[in-house]
Design a protein around this motif. Sequence first.
Motif, short mmCIF file in Angstrom:
data_model
loop_
_atom_site.label_atom_id
_atom_site.label_comp_id
_atom_site.label_asym_id
_atom_site.label_seq_id
_atom_site.Cartn_x
_atom_site.Cartn_y
_atom_site.Cartn_z
N GLY A 87 -22.44 55.71 33.30
CA GLY A 87 -21.06 55.81 33.72
C GLY A 87 -20.62 54.69 34.63
O GLY A 87 -19.43 54.56 34.93
N HIS B 129 -20.93 66.86 29.43
CA HIS B 129 -20.48 65.71 28.63
C HIS B 129 -21.63 64.71 28.40
O HIS B 129 -21.84 64.26 27.27
CB HIS B 129 -19.32 65.01 29.35
CG HIS B 129 -18.05 65.80 29.35
ND1 HIS B 129 -17.05 65.63 30.28
CD2 HIS B 129 -17.62 66.79 28.54
CE1 HIS B 129 -16.05 66.47 30.04
NE2 HIS B 129 -16.39 67.19 28.98
N GLU C 49 -18.08 55.60 30.58
CA GLU C 49 -17.05 54.87 31.31
C GLU C 49 -15.73 54.92 30.56
O GLU C 49 -14.66 55.14 31.16
CB GLU C 49 -17.49 53.43 31.52
CG GLU C 49 -16.49 52.62 32.34
CD GLU C 49 -16.81 51.14 32.35
OE1 GLU C 49 -16.41 50.47 33.30
OE2 GLU C 49 -17.44 50.66 31.38
N GLU C 50 -15.79 54.75 29.25
CA GLU C 50 -14.56 54.77 28.45
C GLU C 50 -13.91 56.15 28.46
O GLU C 50 -12.68 56.27 28.41
CB GLU C 50 -14.88 54.34 27.01
CG GLU C 50 -15.28 52.87 26.88
CD GLU C 50 -15.73 52.53 25.47
OE1 GLU C 50 -15.86 53.46 24.65
OE2 GLU C 50 -15.96 51.33 25.19
N ALA C 51 -14.74 57.19 28.52
CA ALA C 51 -14.20 58.55 28.51
C ALA C 51 -13.61 58.93 29.87
O ALA C 51 -12.95 59.97 29.99
CB ALA C 51 -15.29 59.54 28.13
N GLY C 52 -13.84 58.10 30.88
CA GLY C 52 -13.28 58.36 32.20
C GLY C 52 -13.96 59.50 32.93
O GLY C 52 -13.32 60.22 33.71
N LEU C 53 -15.25 59.67 32.68
CA LEU C 53 -15.97 60.71 33.42
C LEU C 53 -15.95 60.39 34.91
O LEU C 53 -16.13 59.24 35.32
CB LEU C 53 -17.41 60.81 32.92
CG LEU C 53 -17.58 61.23 31.45
CD1 LEU C 53 -19.06 61.35 31.10
CD2 LEU C 53 -16.88 62.56 31.19
N ASP C 54 -15.71 61.41 35.71
CA ASP C 54 -15.50 61.20 37.14
C ASP C 54 -16.75 60.78 37.88
O ASP C 54 -16.68 60.12 38.92
CB ASP C 54 -14.96 62.49 37.79
CG ASP C 54 -13.55 62.80 37.32
OD1 ASP C 54 -12.85 61.86 36.90
OD2 ASP C 54 -13.15 63.98 37.37
N ARG C 55 -17.91 61.14 37.38
CA ARG C 55 -19.13 60.94 38.15
C ARG C 55 -20.18 60.22 37.31
O ARG C 55 -20.27 60.44 36.10
CB ARG C 55 -19.69 62.29 38.62
CG ARG C 55 -18.70 63.09 39.45
CD ARG C 55 -19.14 64.53 39.57
NE ARG C 55 -18.08 65.33 40.20
CZ ARG C 55 -18.06 65.69 41.46
NH1 ARG C 55 -19.04 65.30 42.26
NH2 ARG C 55 -17.08 66.41 41.95
N ASP D 183 -19.17 67.44 33.92
CA ASP D 183 -19.61 66.11 33.53
C ASP D 183 -21.04 66.13 33.00
O ASP D 183 -21.40 65.37 32.09
CB ASP D 183 -19.50 65.15 34.72
CG ASP D 183 -18.06 64.75 35.02
OD1 ASP D 183 -17.19 65.11 34.21
OD2 ASP D 183 -17.82 64.11 36.06
N GLN E 142 -16.89 70.27 38.81
CA GLN E 142 -16.71 69.03 38.07
C GLN E 142 -18.04 68.39 37.71
O GLN E 142 -18.21 67.81 36.64
CB GLN E 142 -15.87 68.04 38.88
CG GLN E 142 -15.41 66.81 38.09
CD GLN E 142 -14.61 67.18 36.86
OE1 GLN E 142 -13.67 67.96 36.93
NE2 GLN E 142 -15.00 66.63 35.71
#
Length: 584
Positions: free
Chosen positions: A500, A420, A447-453, A417, A413
Amino acid sequence: MHQDVGPSDPEFDVGGLLGADSRLSVSARLRLFHRVLEETSAPIVILGPDLRHLYVNPAMARIDGRPGTEHIGRSPAEAFPGLEVPEDVLRAVLADGVAREASVTGVTTVDGSSQSRWWSAAYHRLDDENGVFGVVGILMETTESRRTQLALDQAHRRLALLDRAALEIGTTLDTDITCRELVELLVPVLADVVGVELLEPADSDQENGRSRPAPGTVRLRRAAWTAIPELRYLGGILGRAGEHIDYQPGADVARVVQTGCTVVDNQPTDEALRATAPDASRVAVYRAATMHSALFVPLIARGETIGTLSLVRAGDSPPFTEDDVEMARDLAYRAATCVDNARRFSREHGVALALQRALLSRPKAPHPDVELATRYLPAGRSAEVGGDWFDAIALPHGRTLLAVGDVMGHGIQAAVDMSHYRALLRVLAAGELSPEEILRSADRMGEEAGLDRVATCLLVLVDPLTNTSTYANAGHLPPLLVSPSGESSLLDLPTGPPLGAGCGGYESLRRSNVPGTVLVLYTDGLVERRDEDIDVSLRRLVDVRLAPDAPLESLVDTLVARLVVAPMEDDVAVVVARRVVGGP
């Protein structure tokens, strides 16, 4: 010479063991003493000065189940061949008359049943004014308490070994190292020879160019093997770590793999050994090495047999007991979990590393006036793949954007990320935004894309028209500048939060470019060390002597050689840049 005591002798008329007022006759007292000797549960024996039996009471005779009369006239070794009677203690008692206590141990056989037993014995000399008559021994059996103590000692040893296993097995996520830790723990504590062998995927033979095993044959890879010093030569004969071993149908190891059950093979005959060994030709080797007993335990993790643990005893070592089997099972259970974790990690690490290398394409070429050298070093097998990246993007008007970043955490993951964030920066850089604007937009979009890290990032925009470099930092370590005179220093930058987090608050710092200055960007894997303050780590970086006019690749080599410590615990990314004097 000793004389029999008659009824008229004063020794029987007064005093005695029954008291001065006893009205018992001498014969009654003798019968009473005899009854005590015959009916007591304590074994009692009387030996003459030559240490041969004069009297054995019924309790003593019951030790080996033979009548007491059969022991008369015999020495302790002849009368009770299974016992270890301390004859040196008996001779000492006879010599000086000092009573002594000693232990008597041995194996007794009664009604065809043999068992180990223990006694505590007290020995006294029998003498009078006429000389030494012999020695009397009174025994008290301590077998039950001794067995209890042995069981407690065994439990303590077992717990101590399990505690050691918890500390010494699975210290890394390397499969073979984990197996080696197991075998080194068990020799010589539990066995003289120990090996761990693992099953491999069905297609591994084809992938590695090996012929497939014969039908019914079980093939395992020997992951680790060791032995006591005098038997280590066997490794070259029976197979070293890394080799593949084929087990014939019916072999002990093959049965363990196929059934998942433990197999104990104590003192097998040659005929049985020919059927249960990997192949019959090994029997002669086993016998020459005095190997006499074997224990094979499955390594089972998550309900699946992944290999076997083999323990062998040789020479004077005893056969395996039920306690040994339980101990081996406990250790195999713990080790199997560690081995399986390491194997799963190795597979996932390989996938993540391949993905990261695919996603971390070579940086875009900068403008010709910027000389560049880069290096990416993945972490060793003891750590998961990280999310480090770097980039160099040629922008309009001769500008070049340098970037280095690190996604928090490790694994697949983190690599995803990372790709991205890297793609976001490339898209935003094409919009002719300033470095702090690029970070601000990337932070919001991540943050809007919802990246986990979250990810740290350092941007440097090199502008030849203004002869300046503009820096913006999102939680990353500061860049290193090497002046034309060779002095190194860290650039103090305003530092914003990682990308993020959605916090914003990024600033830029613009500086004039000094011809011949070398810029070093890096990730934390280059400098950080466990249990060390980051300021100490950064000081080590500054202290590295770098020649500003040397080829950039050699500067990268110097940094890696001086700062990277094996085994690497984190990925390392390094970018070294320098303006080309007189470049376009």
